[in-house]
Design a protein around this motif. Structure first.
Motif, PDB file in Angstrom:
ATOM      1  N   TRP A  78      -8.368  -2.217   8.306  1.00 57.96           N
ATOM      2  CA  TRP A  78      -9.167  -1.334   7.463  1.00 57.96           C
ATOM      3  C   TRP A  78      -8.373  -0.045   7.251  1.00 57.96           C
ATOM      4  O   TRP A  78      -7.910   0.560   8.207  1.00 57.96           O
ATOM      5  CB  TRP A  78     -10.494  -0.987   8.137  1.00 57.96           C
ATOM      6  N   GLN A  79      -8.248   0.384   5.998  1.00 61.15           N
ATOM      7  CA  GLN A  79      -7.511   1.602   5.681  1.00 61.15           C
ATOM      8  C   GLN A  79      -8.491   2.674   5.224  1.00 61.15           C
ATOM      9  O   GLN A  79      -9.344   2.428   4.362  1.00 61.15           O
ATOM     10  CB  GLN A  79      -6.482   1.334   4.574  1.00 61.15           C
ATOM     11  N   ARG A  80      -8.379   3.869   5.793  1.00 60.77           N
ATOM     12  CA  ARG A  80      -9.271   4.970   5.411  1.00 60.77           C
ATOM     13  C   ARG A  80      -8.849   5.498   4.047  1.00 60.77           C
ATOM     14  O   ARG A  80      -7.715   5.919   3.854  1.00 60.77           O
ATOM     15  CB  ARG A  80      -9.215   6.088   6.459  1.00 60.77           C
ATOM     16  N   ILE A  81      -9.779   5.483   3.088  1.00 57.08           N
ATOM     17  CA  ILE A  81      -9.443   5.879   1.724  1.00 57.08           C
ATOM     18  C   ILE A  81     -10.133   7.171   1.301  1.00 57.08           C
ATOM     19  O   ILE A  81      -9.784   7.745   0.262  1.00 57.08           O
ATOM     20  CB  ILE A  81      -9.796   4.757   0.720  1.00 57.08           C
ATOM     21  N   ALA A  82     -11.116   7.633   2.088  1.00 58.80           N
ATOM     22  CA  ALA A  82     -11.822   8.863   1.710  1.00 58.80           C
ATOM     23  C   ALA A  82     -12.578   9.393   2.912  1.00 58.80           C
ATOM     24  O   ALA A  82     -12.976   8.626   3.801  1.00 58.80           O
ATOM     25  CB  ALA A  82     -12.784   8.607   0.548  1.00 58.80           C
ATOM     26  N   PRO A  83     -12.799  10.709   2.967  1.00 55.41           N
ATOM     27  CA  PRO A  83     -13.634  11.274   4.029  1.00 55.41           C
ATOM     28  C   PRO A  83     -15.086  10.881   3.806  1.00 55.41           C
ATOM     29  O   PRO A  83     -15.441  10.364   2.734  1.00 55.41           O
ATOM     30  CB  PRO A  83     -13.427  12.787   3.876  1.00 55.41           C
TER      31      PRO A  83
END
Length: 359
Positions: A78-83
């Motif tokens: 899973w890649q963090r794309i936004a806060p």
């Protein structure tokens, strides 16, 4: 991992505590086919919500600051794309805060136990081998299949449960929003918003700010402030109890309580100044980001400067072209100086907001 030291990705399989292992925010995996996830919401994770089976292709998940844990079983990261999303005008919701050393301690305990969890499938397989001469090959085949199933499920589940038990034993090493009263939650939310601004800034990702302070000192500051806020919350609760019994409290007791209230007020004022220093650091970082973006646009223009020079040379053959070119150069130099000034201001604000931590 605690705030400020999180990576921007989550492994595809495992259970991760929000505020300790993972940062809240919006995450995306490129292919969730056949996988599933569970968000443990509510106090202590008592209200799980999940999705299964996931469709083929990309899928996204929102991990909120108030989630307790996130369990995932997919084939990719899973890649963090936004806060995390924030409603306009709403105060920031605080997330759990942990001692920065807690994650490494839990990881070490789990790593030591990892070889032991394979005893279960090996034991099943050993039983099959011992019983095969008497019970036949079907017995061995059946237990071999069972050993495979145990090996696929038992290690991950066992290690997750072990990690959860070890975390429960270290309840004094992390704080949740439920440990704070309203005033303390508001201050913690401001702290975390400032830290997130610095951590997610373009100048920080580009390595233009002090990486040691942002990766090490910021989490330590967050934990120290959260501990003070928790203690203040407990004392305010005690004072409210006394206030509720106002009629039965004799004047001497009221007088004795007054200096303690004054000390509590001084503590609140001191921690508020610490929060405001972090917010100044975040504001300087935002200003540096603006200058950095302008600098990148300027670099893009500079890369094509020769085209404009050639065009100007072809179009205007007299000395009038030279002042125009010099004026563009001066504007470029001024913007570079402005960027450097803002980066210096951000670094100075960071130094003021981040006094050396006492280990």
């Amino acid at each position: 991992m605690t705030s400020g030291t999180w990576s921007n990705s989550i492994p595809g399989v495992g259970t991760y505590f929000v505020g300790i292992d993972v940062a809240p925010g919006r995450y995306r995996c490129e292919d969730g086919k056949g996988g599933w996830w569970v968000r443990f919401t509510g106090p202590g994770g008592g209200d799980p919500v999940g999705s299964w089976p996931l469709p083929a292709g990309p899928t996204e998940i929102e991990i909120t600051p108030t989630d307790f844990a996130f369990e995932t079983h997919v084939g990719t990261y899973w890649q963090r794309i936004a806060p995390p999303r924030q409603e306009d005008g709403a105060p920031p919701e605080p997330r759990p805060v942990a001692d920065p050393g807690l994650k490494a301690e839990l990881d070490t305990i789990v790593a030591r136990r990892r070889p032991l969890v394979w005893l279960a499938p090996l034991t099943v397989l050993g039983m099959g081998l011992l019983g095969a001469p008497v019970l036949g090959s079907l017995w061995l085949l059946g237990l071999a299949m069972m050993a495979v199933l145990v090996a696929l499920g038992s290690p991950a589940v066992s290690l997750d449960l072990q990690r959860a038990r070890e975390l429960a034993r270290r309840r004094d090493r992390y704080l949740t929003p439920e440990d704070l009263d309203g005033e303390a939650r508001d201050l913690l939310g401001r702290v975390q918003a400032a830290i997130d601004t610095v951590r997610d800034s373009e100048v920080n990702r580009a390595g233009l700010l002090d990486e040691v302070d942002n990766a090490v000192t910021l989490p330590r500051q967050e934990w120290e402030i959260a501990q003070v806020l928790a203690r203040q919350s407990d004392l305010r609760k005690e004072h409210r109890v006394w206030a509720a019994a106002d009629e039965s409290v004799v004047p001497e007791v009221k007088a004795a309580l007054r200096p303690y209230q004054e000390k509590l007020d001084l503590s609140v004022a001191a921690v508020t100044r610490r929060v405001e220093a972090l917010e100044r650091y975040a504001e300087r970082t935002r200003a540096a980001d603006e200058a950095y973006r302008a600098q990148r646009h300027l670099d893009a223009l500079a890369a094509r400067a020769h085209e404009y020079d050639d065009l100007l040379a072809d179009s205007v053959r007299d000395d009038l072209a030279l002042p125009a070119i010099e004026r563009l150069t001066e504007q470029s130099d001024e913007l570079v100086r402005r960027l450097r000034d803002r980066l210096t201001e951000a670094a100075e604000a960071g130094g003021a907001a981040l006094p050396p931590s006492e280990e």
